[in-house]
Design an enzyme around this catalytic site. Sequence first.
Site, mmCIF file in Angstrom:
data_model
loop_
_atom_site.group_PDB
_atom_site.id
_atom_site.type_symbol
_atom_site.label_atom_id
_atom_site.label_comp_id
_atom_site.label_asym_id
_atom_site.label_seq_id
_atom_site.Cartn_x
_atom_site.Cartn_y
_atom_site.Cartn_z
ATOM 1 N N ARG A 38 1.135 -1.295 0.324
ATOM 2 C CA ARG A 38 0.185 -0.265 -0.274
ATOM 3 C C ARG A 38 0.975 0.997 -0.073
ATOM 4 N NH1 ARG A 38 -4.829 -1.209 3.949
ATOM 5 N NH2 ARG A 38 -6.486 -2.012 2.453
ATOM 6 N N LYS A 200 -12.904 -9.519 8.709
ATOM 7 C CA LYS A 200 -13.683 -8.692 8.811
ATOM 8 C C LYS A 200 -14.852 -8.846 8.726
ATOM 9 C CE LYS A 200 -11.068 -4.967 8.297
ATOM 10 N NZ LYS A 200 -9.556 -3.719 7.747
ATOM 11 N N GLY A 355 -6.096 -5.847 1.717
ATOM 12 C CA GLY A 355 -5.228 -5.936 2.360
ATOM 13 C C GLY A 355 -3.975 -7.149 1.926
ATOM 14 N N GLY A 378 -13.047 -4.307 1.408
ATOM 15 C CA GLY A 378 -14.165 -4.514 1.936
ATOM 16 C C GLY A 378 -14.654 -3.525 0.999
HETATM 17 C C1 3PG Z 1 -8.685 -2.163 4.841
HETATM 18 O O1 3PG Z 1 -7.779 -2.356 4.830
HETATM 19 O O2 3PG Z 1 -9.575 -2.364 3.981
HETATM 20 C C2 3PG Z 1 -8.972 -0.285 4.819
HETATM 21 O O3 3PG Z 1 -7.651 -0.170 5.323
HETATM 22 C C3 3PG Z 1 -10.219 0.474 5.402
HETATM 23 O O4 3PG Z 1 -9.876 -0.565 6.737
HETATM 24 P P1 3PG Z 1 -11.226 -0.903 8.268
HETATM 25 O O5 3PG Z 1 -11.895 -2.258 7.715
HETATM 26 O O6 3PG Z 1 -10.801 -0.760 9.306
HETATM 27 O O7 3PG Z 1 -12.232 0.686 7.389
HETATM 28 MG MG MG Z 2 -7.150 -4.648 5.630
#
Ligand code: 3PG
Ligand code: MG
Length: 396
Positions: A38, A200, A355, A378
């Site tokens: 990144r 996530k 990421g 996301g």
């Molecule tokens: C990610 O890693 O997807 C982005 O940096 C956004 O991070 P977040 O999901 O914590 O908003």
């Molecule tokens: Mg991420």
Amino acid sequence: MSGIKYFPPNLDVKGKKIIVRLDLNVPLKDKKIQDATRILQVLPFLEDLIKRKSKIILISHLGRPKGTRNSNLSLLPVYKYLKEKLNTNMYFYTGEINDEAKTKCSFLKESEVILIENIRFFKEETENDENFSKKLGELGEIYVNDAFSCSHRKQSSIYSITKFVKEIYAGPLLKKEITAIDTVIKNKKKPVTCIIGGSKVSTKIGVISNLVKIASNIIIVGAMANNFLVYKKYEIGKSLKEENSEDVVKKIFEEAEANKCKILIPEDCLVSKSFEGEAISKDIKSVEKDDIILDIGPKTIKIIEEIIDNSNTIMWNGPAGYFESKNFALGTNAIAQKISKNTKNRSLISVLGGGDTVSAINKSGLDLSFTHLSTAGGAFLEYLEGKDLPGLSVLK
Ligand code: 3PG
Ligand code: MG
């Protein structure tokens, strides 16, 4: 996506203070950067701004510190890395976003760079607070969002800040990402398969209920799969799981059926008693109360490989396991290799994002090729869904 105002490459930026929102949210371990993709991706733009003598104010978040200072989530390692790469004076600002910040930024000389400490150390950032956004906006004269991967967040430095800076643009990396994903969307061929993994869960689970409309298959792997396994009444031991996900999972299965989309969840897995432990291969029905599921098993890998061979478009976000340990990187690497082979041999359209996914691909050391590799996770999924991302809507 049309209508976005892109940063004009010939804009006169000499002596102008430019606020650049980046995604410097890189994986860290013991304050060391594990994957710099990144950062590397934004270097050309920063070098260009330096060459053209602007005054550069960088904003990024790192992790999810929830509005408090947390030294493990400091951008300091990123600052040091950038300082080494950029051939200019560089500063790190760790104070509040107030007049002091404004003064510091106004002291910048041409071609100098200041990085502001993790913007999520301030709770106002995620609250998208107006006053905070105003203070942020007052730091510069031009605002550039070059963080496509954060553009699904309605947060101060992405969203409301744009009300308080006169000139606002999307940056070149954002443009590159959107152009590539738009091309994939336009050219996608059926059958489409989405592979969704990672941890996530809360932010992705809603996306899946929409992806059933464009995909023939959705393959659920990684920690995400645990929610589906629990819904199907399997024991998952001490594995990571989102609270109260059952209703969402139920809805996903219902909508998948209505849209004739197949949902595939793991049939076997690799478990261990700890993240550092050895891998034990188990059928999904044999997971015990003190097991942690850390990867998909060989039978599941074989099923996924067959689906990839029979798909014409693959969209993948989120690793299949705890790839940080080589014991649990097998599923992720097998999927990556299979997609890459099909992309090379028969022009499978493949777009990967996130990421951790990018980090896993780099860590594998394999020579892989894909149609597009996105830094966004996301945001990439929500964009695929056809959503108008908050961070992009304000750039029009
Ligand atoms: C990610 O890693 O997807 C982005 O940096 C956004 O991070 P977040 O999901 O914590 O908003
Ligand atoms: Mg991420």
